[in-house]
Design an enzyme around this catalytic site. Structure first.
Site, PDB file in Angstrom:
ATOM      1  N   ASP A   1       0.853  -1.192   0.000  1.00  0.00           N
ATOM      2  CA  ASP A   1       0.000   0.000   0.000  1.00  0.00           C
ATOM      3  C   ASP A   1       0.895   1.250   0.000  1.00  0.00           C
ATOM      4  O   ASP A   1       1.763   1.374  -0.858  1.00  0.00           O
ATOM      5  CB  ASP A   1      -0.955  -0.074   1.205  1.00  0.00           C
TER       6      ASP A   1
ATOM      7  N   TYR B   1      -1.978  10.959   1.417  1.00  0.00           N
ATOM      8  CA  TYR B   1      -2.827  11.226   0.247  1.00  0.00           C
ATOM      9  C   TYR B   1      -2.816  12.711  -0.103  1.00  0.00           C
ATOM     10  O   TYR B   1      -2.840  13.085  -1.273  1.00  0.00           O
ATOM     11  CB  TYR B   1      -4.264  10.784   0.530  1.00  0.00           C
TER      12      TYR B   1
ATOM     13  N   HIS C   1      -6.936  -6.740  -0.960  1.00  0.00           N
ATOM     14  CA  HIS C   1      -5.860  -5.759  -0.811  1.00  0.00           C
ATOM     15  C   HIS C   1      -4.868  -6.080   0.305  1.00  0.00           C
ATOM     16  O   HIS C   1      -3.661  -5.931   0.127  1.00  0.00           O
ATOM     17  CB  HIS C   1      -6.471  -4.375  -0.571  1.00  0.00           C
TER      18      HIS C   1
END
Length: 317
Positions: free
Chosen positions: A101, A231, A296
């Protein structure tokens, strides 16, 4: 688990919490969001039992590491600077690198900026995406996936945190970790990140209430802003990494992804992986593993298989 050692290291001007176990060649494991060093617990025990020193930090902004408030403090230069500081403090010149990730994104950037410190990379979930000089990443995401795409929704400081605060932290962790819909996650404001509070969440066999409690306890202490700032620094990273446009990843690489992972099902990614694009930008890419029926959080969902994949690759070097 009780054999895992914990220490705090002053690196790059902040405090970084590091978990480690074992002796031998060092393997640096980088977690993602919303995770912690703890996400690598299975791999740490596996690798240390086979003659490796497994090192898993809480990245800047997570767990017991410091969390500067501003998104401008979460560029790839800050994160890689932290990790170089940790390696220097531990007296390690070169390490095997493993990422997942956001940890995978940082692992790619580590290899881009300081390949001299990396022996080989096993990366998971997130492919290397070369910098597009014509358009910022968040702008691209809005154009392709819309304003409700979760990364676009994370951009406004404080907004996601306010939504998260309306949901029990343990429930939020469960919701993230158990997601198995491979479609790019879109979260309209009317729905919110918590979803319906009355809808039960089925726990998979690989995730225990004890695991969830550990995550929740750390996020209740630290909050989610540190993780969300990764982010929010996407476009700033794009600006700062302009000098590395077109630079290839020049370390040996094995890449692993689940076929139910949203990253694998993002428009264009399958074609990039299975076509010539990925190998063009990562010329020393030696193995690609697509795990069937895996989502994921593959290092926790399939801990034995992922541990074996890492071990099988790094023992070649």
């Amino acid at each position: 688990m009780e054999k895992i050692r914990h220490r705090n290291i002053q690196a790059n001007g902040i405090n970084i919490h590091v978990a480690e176990i074992g002796d031998g060649p060092a393997v640096l494991l980088l977690h993602g969001f919303p995770e912690l060093w703890y996400s690598w617990r299975h791999q740490m025990l596996f690798l240390s039992s086979r003659g490796y020193r497994a090192i898993a930090p809480d990245l800047r902004g997570f767990g017991d590491s410091d969390a500067p408030p501003s998104a401008a403090s979460y560029t790839v230069f800050h994160i890689i600077g932290d990790l170089i500081g940790v390696l220097d403090a531990l007296g390690l010149d070169r390490v095997f690198l493993v990422g997942h990730d956001w940890g995978a994104v940082m692992a790619w950037n580590f290899c881009l900026l300081r390949p001299d410190r990396i022996r080989a990379l096993v990366n998971t979930s997130v492919v290397f995406q070369p910098r597009n000089p014509k358009r910022k990443p968040v702008e691209s995401m809005r154009a392709i996936l819309g304003d409700d795409y979760y990364i676009c929704r994370f951009q406004e400081p404080g907004e996601a945190e306010e939504e998260f605060s309306r949901v029990d932290t343990a429930r939020l962790i469960k919701k993230f970790l158990t997601l198995r819909n491979p479609a790019p996650p879109r979260v309209p404001k009317a729905v919110g990140f918590g979803g319906s509070p009355n809808k039960p969440i089925t726990m998979p066999s690989w995730l225990s209430e004890e695991d969830v409690s550990y995550y929740a306890s750390k996020y209740n202490q630290k909050g989610f802003t540190g993780g969300l700032n990764y982010y929010r620094a996407l476009d700033l990273n794009w600006e700062l990494t302009a000098p590395w446009t077109g630079v290839q990843i020049k370390v040996p690489v094995k890449f692993i992804v689940g076929d139910l992972d949203t990253t694998y099902n993002t428009p264009g990614v399958k074609e990039y992986i299975h076509g010539s694009g990925f190998l063009k930008h990562v010329p020393f890419l030696q193995e690609i593993v697509i795990m069937e029926g895996v989502a994921h959080f593959l290092n926790q969902e399939k801990p034995e298989e992922i541990s074996q994949h890492i071990y099988d690759y790094i023992q070649r070097f």
